[in-house]
Design an enzyme around this catalytic site. Structure first.
Site, PDB file in Angstrom:
ATOM      1  N   ASN A   1       2.015  -5.356  -2.988  1.00  0.00           N
ATOM      2  CA  ASN A   1       0.601  -5.636  -2.715  1.00  0.00           C
ATOM      3  C   ASN A   1      -0.157  -4.331  -2.467  1.00  0.00           C
ATOM      4  O   ASN A   1       0.338  -3.445  -1.764  1.00  0.00           O
ATOM      5  CB  ASN A   1       0.524  -6.518  -1.455  1.00  0.00           C
ATOM      6  CG  ASN A   1      -0.848  -7.072  -1.163  1.00  0.00           C
ATOM      7  OD1 ASN A   1      -1.478  -7.680  -2.026  1.00  0.00           O
ATOM      8  ND2 ASN A   1      -1.321  -6.899   0.070  1.00  0.00           N
TER       9      ASN A   1
ATOM     10  N   ASP B   1     -12.434 -10.171  -0.444  1.00  0.00           N
ATOM     11  CA  ASP B   1     -13.734 -10.266   0.220  1.00  0.00           C
ATOM     12  C   ASP B   1     -14.699  -9.344  -0.502  1.00  0.00           C
ATOM     13  O   ASP B   1     -14.285  -8.370  -1.130  1.00  0.00           O
ATOM     14  CB  ASP B   1     -13.689 -10.025   1.736  1.00  0.00           C
ATOM     15  CG  ASP B   1     -13.049  -8.723   2.180  1.00  0.00           C
ATOM     16  OD1 ASP B   1     -12.850  -7.818   1.346  1.00  0.00           O
ATOM     17  OD2 ASP B   1     -12.772  -8.593   3.386  1.00  0.00           O
TER      18      ASP B   1
ATOM     19  N   HIS C   1     -10.631  -6.061  -2.146  1.00  0.00           N
ATOM     20  CA  HIS C   1     -11.684  -5.822  -1.157  1.00  0.00           C
ATOM     21  C   HIS C   1     -12.819  -5.103  -1.884  1.00  0.00           C
ATOM     22  O   HIS C   1     -12.699  -3.922  -2.214  1.00  0.00           O
ATOM     23  CB  HIS C   1     -11.167  -4.934  -0.017  1.00  0.00           C
ATOM     24  CG  HIS C   1     -10.120  -5.584   0.832  1.00  0.00           C
ATOM     25  ND1 HIS C   1     -10.409  -6.648   1.663  1.00  0.00           N
ATOM     26  CD2 HIS C   1      -8.799  -5.346   0.988  1.00  0.00           C
ATOM     27  CE1 HIS C   1      -9.310  -7.016   2.306  1.00  0.00           C
ATOM     28  NE2 HIS C   1      -8.314  -6.245   1.901  1.00  0.00           N
TER      29      HIS C   1
ATOM     30  N   GLU D   1      -6.396 -10.622  -0.872  1.00  0.00           N
ATOM     31  CA  GLU D   1      -7.209 -10.334   0.327  1.00  0.00           C
ATOM     32  C   GLU D   1      -8.680 -10.268  -0.036  1.00  0.00           C
ATOM     33  O   GLU D   1      -9.424  -9.410   0.444  1.00  0.00           O
ATOM     34  CB  GLU D   1      -6.771  -9.006   0.973  1.00  0.00           C
ATOM     35  CG  GLU D   1      -5.296  -8.958   1.321  1.00  0.00           C
ATOM     36  CD  GLU D   1      -4.857  -7.670   2.016  1.00  0.00           C
ATOM     37  OE1 GLU D   1      -5.726  -6.883   2.463  1.00  0.00           O
ATOM     38  OE2 GLU D   1      -3.638  -7.455   2.108  1.00  0.00           O
TER      39      GLU D   1
ATOM     40  N   GLU E   1       0.805  -1.239   0.000  1.00  0.00           N
ATOM     41  CA  GLU E   1       0.000   0.000   0.000  1.00  0.00           C
ATOM     42  C   GLU E   1       0.836   1.286   0.000  1.00  0.00           C
ATOM     43  O   GLU E   1       0.602   2.182   0.802  1.00  0.00           O
ATOM     44  CB  GLU E   1      -0.973  -0.006   1.191  1.00  0.00           C
ATOM     45  CG  GLU E   1      -1.906  -1.204   1.167  1.00  0.00           C
ATOM     46  CD  GLU E   1      -2.804  -1.317   2.400  1.00  0.00           C
ATOM     47  OE1 GLU E   1      -2.780  -0.425   3.266  1.00  0.00           O
ATOM     48  OE2 GLU E   1      -3.557  -2.320   2.478  1.00  0.00           O
TER      49      GLU E   1
HETATM   50  O1  G3I Z   1      -4.648  -7.359  19.158  1.00  0.00           O
HETATM   51  C1  G3I Z   1      -5.217  -6.145  19.645  1.00  0.00           C
HETATM   52  C2  G3I Z   1      -5.854  -6.354  20.976  1.00  0.00           C
HETATM   53  O2  G3I Z   1      -4.859  -6.697  21.905  1.00  0.00           O
HETATM   54  C3  G3I Z   1      -6.573  -5.076  21.377  1.00  0.00           C
HETATM   55  O3  G3I Z   1      -7.242  -5.260  22.598  1.00  0.00           O
HETATM   56  C4  G3I Z   1      -7.569  -4.662  20.318  1.00  0.00           C
HETATM   57  C5  G3I Z   1      -8.275  -3.347  20.640  1.00  0.00           C
HETATM   58  O4  G3I Z   1      -8.407  -2.538  19.507  1.00  0.00           O
HETATM   59  O5  G3I Z   1      -6.888  -4.493  19.127  1.00  0.00           O
HETATM   60  C6  G3I Z   1      -6.250  -5.671  18.649  1.00  0.00           C
HETATM   61  O6  G3I Z   1      -5.596  -5.363  17.457  1.00  0.00           O
HETATM   62  C7  G3I Z   1      -6.403  -5.259  16.318  1.00  0.00           C
HETATM   63  C8  G3I Z   1      -5.882  -6.228  15.277  1.00  0.00           C
HETATM   64  O7  G3I Z   1      -6.596  -6.070  14.074  1.00  0.00           O
HETATM   65  C9  G3I Z   1      -6.007  -7.678  15.720  1.00  0.00           C
HETATM   66  O8  G3I Z   1      -7.353  -8.010  15.895  1.00  0.00           O
HETATM   67  C10 G3I Z   1      -6.351  -3.830  15.799  1.00  0.00           C
HETATM   68  O9  G3I Z   1      -6.969  -2.961  16.694  1.00  0.00           O
HETATM   69  C11 G3I Z   1      -7.018  -3.753  14.440  1.00  0.00           C
HETATM   70  O10 G3I Z   1      -6.777  -2.462  13.904  1.00  0.00           O
HETATM   71  C12 G3I Z   1      -6.447  -4.785  13.516  1.00  0.00           C
HETATM   72  O11 G3I Z   1      -7.123  -4.702  12.281  1.00  0.00           O
HETATM   73  C13 G3I Z   1      -6.481  -5.306  11.199  1.00  0.00           C
HETATM   74  C14 G3I Z   1      -6.198  -4.261  10.133  1.00  0.00           C
HETATM   75  O12 G3I Z   1      -5.611  -4.894   9.009  1.00  0.00           O
HETATM   76  C15 G3I Z   1      -5.268  -3.187  10.652  1.00  0.00           C
HETATM   77  O13 G3I Z   1      -4.859  -2.339   9.652  1.00  0.00           O
HETATM   78  C16 G3I Z   1      -7.392  -6.372  10.630  1.00  0.00           C
HETATM   79  O14 G3I Z   1      -7.534  -7.426  11.580  1.00  0.00           O
HETATM   80  C17 G3I Z   1      -6.827  -6.938   9.333  1.00  0.00           C
HETATM   81  O15 G3I Z   1      -7.780  -7.754   8.712  1.00  0.00           O
HETATM   82  C18 G3I Z   1      -6.505  -5.788   8.389  1.00  0.00           C
HETATM   83  O16 G3I Z   1      -5.924  -6.329   7.230  1.00  0.00           O
HETATM   84  C19 G3I Z   1      -5.552  -5.383   6.217  1.00  0.00           C
HETATM   85  C20 G3I Z   1      -4.319  -5.931   5.534  1.00  0.00           C
HETATM   86  O17 G3I Z   1      -3.305  -6.216   6.464  1.00  0.00           O
HETATM   87  C21 G3I Z   1      -3.820  -4.973   4.460  1.00  0.00           C
HETATM   88  N1  G3I Z   1      -4.877  -4.626   3.534  1.00  0.00           N
HETATM   89  C22 G3I Z   1      -6.122  -4.152   4.130  1.00  0.00           C
HETATM   90  C23 G3I Z   1      -6.637  -5.161   5.160  1.00  0.00           C
HETATM   91  C24 G3I Z   1      -7.982  -4.746   5.714  1.00  0.00           C
HETATM   92  O18 G3I Z   1      -7.897  -3.551   6.423  1.00  0.00           O
END
Ligand code: G3I
Length: 305
Positions: A170, A237, A206, A235, A127
């Site tokens: 990517n 969906d 996405h 990715e 990105e």
């Molecule tokens: O693990 C912590 C946890 O300890 C905490 O209590 C909680 C509270 O917010 O957060 C948890 O972390 C979260 C993490 O996912 C794991 O669940 C983050 O807040 C959350 O922001 C994070 O989101 C991820 C996101 O990327 C972040 O940018 C998504 O799961 C994940 O699916 C998403 O994936 C991205 C790809 O890497 C890149 N392309 C876009 C895609 C979708 O956004």
């Protein structure tokens, strides 16, 4: 064949999913994963903040859990992701240029070295381009302090670290032909011409009602493939439900199958229950691990039943 992975394999492709280590203990999650998929991408566990929260202090526990699970079940792994502006620990943004350059190269080298021989493809840079019509790079510590050459440097460092892994760029909103994908295309073309090591381009894919599967999706994948790189749907969906969602998934699978250098497809999660999209039902299995119409459409498009 009767599963997504085996049906894709019969077409010379893989079919993968994003996996979260925290769900592997849920039996329905693990059994759906193990039955249906033959590639996994750790959803968050290999990101910079997860593996190097403190400078040069690496921890790979949850990511290792996913990799060993995958290996135990004969699945391959996509590494995601080495250099990205998001999920970056605060200390990275505080570095000056020289320090940042060595931190970036150290991060790439140490993470790839830990997984050497175990990763099918790495998302080396994720990105790096802006949305919209400019085709410009996105502001990030890397872009702002190292300049546009940071991507090339990251790929060269990655090749030196593990010459056996495919190296991907990517991005999202690059699925059709537009200013953003044109900019990525120009970068890949330049890299191929100058011998900068790049093997693949990931199209996140996405999709939702504002951003449906583009009409020129296949043509866009093909033009990148024609540059001499693999293309991967990384990715996938698609928000929605029922037959409309199923039809969109069919378009994506058909596009990949029509492009010989489309190596495979990865959906961004096993089940709607754990999708990153807080609302919506964008995946192939519902919250109870039931097969949705979209699942059947994908299986059918892959030639399975
Ligand atoms: O693990 C912590 C946890 O300890 C905490 O209590 C909680 C509270 O917010 O957060 C948890 O972390 C979260 C993490 O996912 C794991 O669940 C983050 O807040 C959350 O922001 C994070 O989101 C991820 C996101 O990327 C972040 O940018 C998504 O799961 C994940 O699916 C998403 O994936 C991205 C790809 O890497 C890149 N392309 C876009 C895609 C979708 O956004």
């Amino acid at each position: 064949a009767t599963t997504l992975g085996a049906s894709a394999a019969a077409k010379g492709r893989y079919f993968g999913t994003a996996v979260a280590a925290g769900h592997l203990g849920e039996s329905a999650y693990a059994s759906t994963l193990d039955t249906e998929f033959n590639m996994v991408t750790p959803e968050n566990e290999m990101k910079w903040d997860a593996v190097e929260g403190t400078r040069n202090s690496f921890g790979f526990g949850p990511a290792d859990q996913i990799v060993s699970h995958a290996q135990g079940k004969g699945m391959k792994v996509r590494g995601h992701t080495l250099v990205w502006h998001s999920q970056l620990p605060g200390w990275v943004g505080g570095l000056g240029a020289d320090d940042l350059r060595s931190a970036m190269n150290n991060h790439i080298t140490k993470v790839m070295d830990h997984y050497k021989g175990k990763i099918y493809a790495w998302d080396v840079v994720n990105e790096a381009y802006q949305d919209g019509s400019s085709g410009a790079r996105r502001s990030s510590p890397f872009q702002d302090k190292l300049g546009s050459g940071f991507i090339e440097e990251a790929f060269r460092t990655a090749r030196a670290a593990d010459s056996g892994a495919k190296l991907c760029y990517n991005d999202y909103n690059t699925d059709g032909q537009n200013a953003k994908s044109n900019a990525v295309y120009a970068m890949v073309k330049d890299f191929k011409q100058r011998g900068v090591p790049i093997d693949c381009v990931g199209f996140q894919s996405h999709f939702n009602s504002n951003s449906p599967v583009p009409g020129d999706y296949q043509a866009n994948l093909q033009r990148f493939a024609d540059l001499g790189v693999d293309v991967q749907i990384t990715e996938l969906d698609i928000e929605g439900s029922g037959s409309a969602q199923a039809a969109s998934y069919t378009k994506v699978v058909n596009a990949c199958l029509a492009v010989s250098r489309c190596a495979g497809m990865t959906v961004w999660g096993v089940t709607d229950k754990y999708s990153w999209r807080s609302s919506g039902t964008p995946l192939l299995f519902d919250g109870n691990y039931g097969k949705k119409p979209a699942y059947t459409a994908v299986l059918t498009a892959l030639g399975g039943s």
